[in-house]
Design a protein around this motif. Structure first.
Motif, mmCIF file in Angstrom:
data_model
loop_
_atom_site.group_PDB
_atom_site.id
_atom_site.type_symbol
_atom_site.label_atom_id
_atom_site.label_comp_id
_atom_site.label_asym_id
_atom_site.label_seq_id
_atom_site.Cartn_x
_atom_site.Cartn_y
_atom_site.Cartn_z
ATOM 1 N N THR A 1 -10.292 12.229 -9.761
ATOM 2 C CA THR A 1 -9.753 11.090 -9.414
ATOM 3 C C THR A 1 -8.359 10.871 -10.402
ATOM 4 O O THR A 1 -8.693 10.665 -11.423
ATOM 5 C CB THR A 1 -10.467 9.984 -9.006
ATOM 6 N N PRO A 2 -7.186 10.879 -9.863
ATOM 7 C CA PRO A 2 -5.933 10.757 -10.823
ATOM 8 C C PRO A 2 -6.061 9.571 -11.711
ATOM 9 O O PRO A 2 -6.483 8.381 -11.138
ATOM 10 C CB PRO A 2 -4.821 10.944 -9.839
ATOM 11 N N ALA A 3 -5.611 9.585 -12.728
ATOM 12 C CA ALA A 3 -5.321 8.428 -13.826
ATOM 13 C C ALA A 3 -4.593 7.400 -12.951
ATOM 14 O O ALA A 3 -4.547 5.861 -13.180
ATOM 15 C CB ALA A 3 -5.056 8.775 -14.980
ATOM 16 N N TRP A 4 -3.592 7.813 -12.178
ATOM 17 C CA TRP A 4 -2.593 6.779 -11.583
ATOM 18 C C TRP A 4 -3.350 5.873 -10.787
ATOM 19 O O TRP A 4 -2.859 4.642 -10.432
ATOM 20 C CB TRP A 4 -1.222 7.313 -11.164
ATOM 21 N N LEU A 5 -4.515 6.147 -10.355
ATOM 22 C CA LEU A 5 -5.267 5.343 -9.620
ATOM 23 C C LEU A 5 -6.415 4.475 -10.554
ATOM 24 O O LEU A 5 -6.517 3.235 -10.237
ATOM 25 C CB LEU A 5 -6.255 5.969 -8.499
ATOM 26 N N GLY B 1 0.812 -1.207 -0.161
ATOM 27 C CA GLY B 1 0.060 0.067 0.077
ATOM 28 C C GLY B 1 0.896 1.285 -0.193
ATOM 29 O O GLY B 1 2.038 1.444 0.277
ATOM 30 N N CYS B 2 0.324 2.359 -0.261
ATOM 31 C CA CYS B 2 0.790 3.699 -0.411
ATOM 32 C C CYS B 2 -0.262 4.807 -0.255
ATOM 33 O O CYS B 2 -1.554 4.523 -0.341
ATOM 34 C CB CYS B 2 1.776 3.872 -1.671
ATOM 35 N N ASP B 3 0.353 6.131 -0.454
ATOM 36 C CA ASP B 3 -0.593 7.067 -0.173
ATOM 37 C C ASP B 3 -1.336 7.529 -1.742
ATOM 38 O O ASP B 3 -0.565 7.592 -2.568
ATOM 39 C CB ASP B 3 0.128 8.397 -0.014
ATOM 40 N N VAL C 1 -3.765 2.750 -1.176
ATOM 41 C CA VAL C 1 -3.902 2.041 -2.280
ATOM 42 C C VAL C 1 -3.586 0.620 -1.701
ATOM 43 O O VAL C 1 -2.884 0.421 -0.908
ATOM 44 C CB VAL C 1 -2.655 2.277 -3.219
ATOM 45 N N SER C 2 -4.130 -0.498 -2.449
ATOM 46 C CA SER C 2 -3.948 -2.027 -1.956
ATOM 47 C C SER C 2 -3.967 -2.765 -2.935
ATOM 48 O O SER C 2 -4.744 -3.011 -3.716
ATOM 49 C CB SER C 2 -5.178 -1.991 -0.954
ATOM 50 N N THR C 3 -2.841 -3.623 -2.911
ATOM 51 C CA THR C 3 -2.654 -4.618 -4.043
ATOM 52 C C THR C 3 -1.918 -5.947 -3.230
ATOM 53 O O THR C 3 -1.143 -5.564 -2.396
ATOM 54 C CB THR C 3 -1.821 -4.076 -5.270
ATOM 55 N N SER C 4 -2.010 -6.942 -3.881
ATOM 56 C CA SER C 4 -1.357 -7.996 -3.094
ATOM 57 C C SER C 4 0.225 -8.010 -3.254
ATOM 58 O O SER C 4 0.819 -7.389 -4.128
ATOM 59 C CB SER C 4 -1.799 -9.327 -3.865
ATOM 60 N N ALA C 5 0.815 -8.268 -2.062
ATOM 61 C CA ALA C 5 2.342 -8.246 -2.071
ATOM 62 C C ALA C 5 2.982 -9.298 -2.636
ATOM 63 O O ALA C 5 3.288 -10.582 -2.116
ATOM 64 C CB ALA C 5 2.601 -8.561 -0.186
ATOM 65 N N ASN C 6 3.085 -9.125 -3.824
ATOM 66 C CA ASN C 6 3.726 -10.282 -4.763
ATOM 67 C C ASN C 6 3.983 -9.500 -6.192
ATOM 68 O O ASN C 6 3.613 -8.576 -6.299
ATOM 69 C CB ASN C 6 2.874 -11.576 -5.025
ATOM 70 N N LEU D 1 -8.565 0.757 -3.687
ATOM 71 C CA LEU D 1 -8.297 1.407 -2.414
ATOM 72 C C LEU D 1 -8.991 1.000 -1.441
ATOM 73 O O LEU D 1 -10.038 0.646 -1.640
ATOM 74 C CB LEU D 1 -8.853 2.866 -2.652
ATOM 75 N N ILE D 2 -8.409 0.779 -0.375
ATOM 76 C CA ILE D 2 -9.022 0.073 0.829
ATOM 77 C C ILE D 2 -9.082 1.283 1.865
ATOM 78 O O ILE D 2 -8.297 2.011 2.247
ATOM 79 C CB ILE D 2 -8.028 -1.050 1.348
ATOM 80 N N ALA D 3 -10.129 1.023 2.734
ATOM 81 C CA ALA D 3 -10.618 2.087 3.696
ATOM 82 C C ALA D 3 -11.035 1.495 4.809
ATOM 83 O O ALA D 3 -11.594 0.423 4.817
ATOM 84 C CB ALA D 3 -11.599 3.133 3.016
ATOM 85 N N ALA D 4 -11.166 2.364 6.039
ATOM 86 C CA ALA D 4 -11.542 2.309 7.260
ATOM 87 C C ALA D 4 -13.164 2.168 6.978
ATOM 88 O O ALA D 4 -13.841 1.393 7.870
ATOM 89 C CB ALA D 4 -11.338 2.956 8.220
#
Length: 186
Positions: free
Chosen positions: A98-102, A29-31, A131-136, A55-58
């Protein structure tokens, strides 16, 4: 001495990429508002920007700057809200700013309100979604514990938040919020 959340948040604020446990796997993840951080994450994953990200949120409120809830009917929004918090990712219309990088090549954005207590705490401590993506690396098996992250991947991360993944066997199901179509089964 700073606690683990403070160290993770500090890394995020410095445009770093971190790893953390989610419902099924470790995530990277990142900002989401840092183009530099997102491009670092994409380089680590060897993932093209055109594919878009999650995106992952509370909670839903953390996502409202990125998605256009006004394009959903009350029934569609109720269906989404009934699945959260939980391992359900929804493709929703993105806000025009919303930015295109997302979003990648899309006018939509994949979003999830997590039920994982540690990720909820991390998003609250950071004050916004991640930002949330699998760690691989793309195409490889996702990490299910810190030891699975691997030296190559770990050497590129600003911080690894220790934790345990939740009880989900598979990554989150992805559905289209407007049509209800399943994009990726769980």
């Amino acid at each position: 001495m700073p606690n683990e959340f403070e160290l993770a948040v500090a890394a995020l604020q410095r445009d770093g990429v971190i790893a953390y446990a989610t419902e099924a796997v470790f995530g990277l993840g990142c900002d989401p508002d840092s183009e530099l951080a997102v491009h670092r994450l994409l380089a680590i994953k060897q993932r093209p920007v055109e594919k878009g990200l999650i995106l992952i949120a509370a909670d839903l409120a953390q996502l409202q700057d990125y998605i256009d809830l006004g394009q959903l009917t009350s029934e569609q929004l109720a269906r989404v809200e009934a699945s959260w918090p939980g391992p359900f990712t929804w493709i929703m219309p993105a806000r025009g700013n919303t930015p295109a990088w997302l979003t990648g090549q899309f006018t939509t954005l994949a979003v999830r309100v997590t039920a994982h207590p540690q990720v909820q705490g991390l998003c609250r401590a950071f004050g916004k979604p991640l930002v949330s993506t699998s760690a691989n690396l793309t195409g490889e098996e996702p990490a299910r514990q810190v030891a699975d992250i691997g030296e190559l991947l770990a050497s590129q991360l600003a911080y690894i938040l220790p934790g345990e993944v939740g009880g989900q066997a598979n990554p989150s199901e992805i559905k289209d919020a407007i049509t209800g179509a399943i994009i990726r089964p769980s």
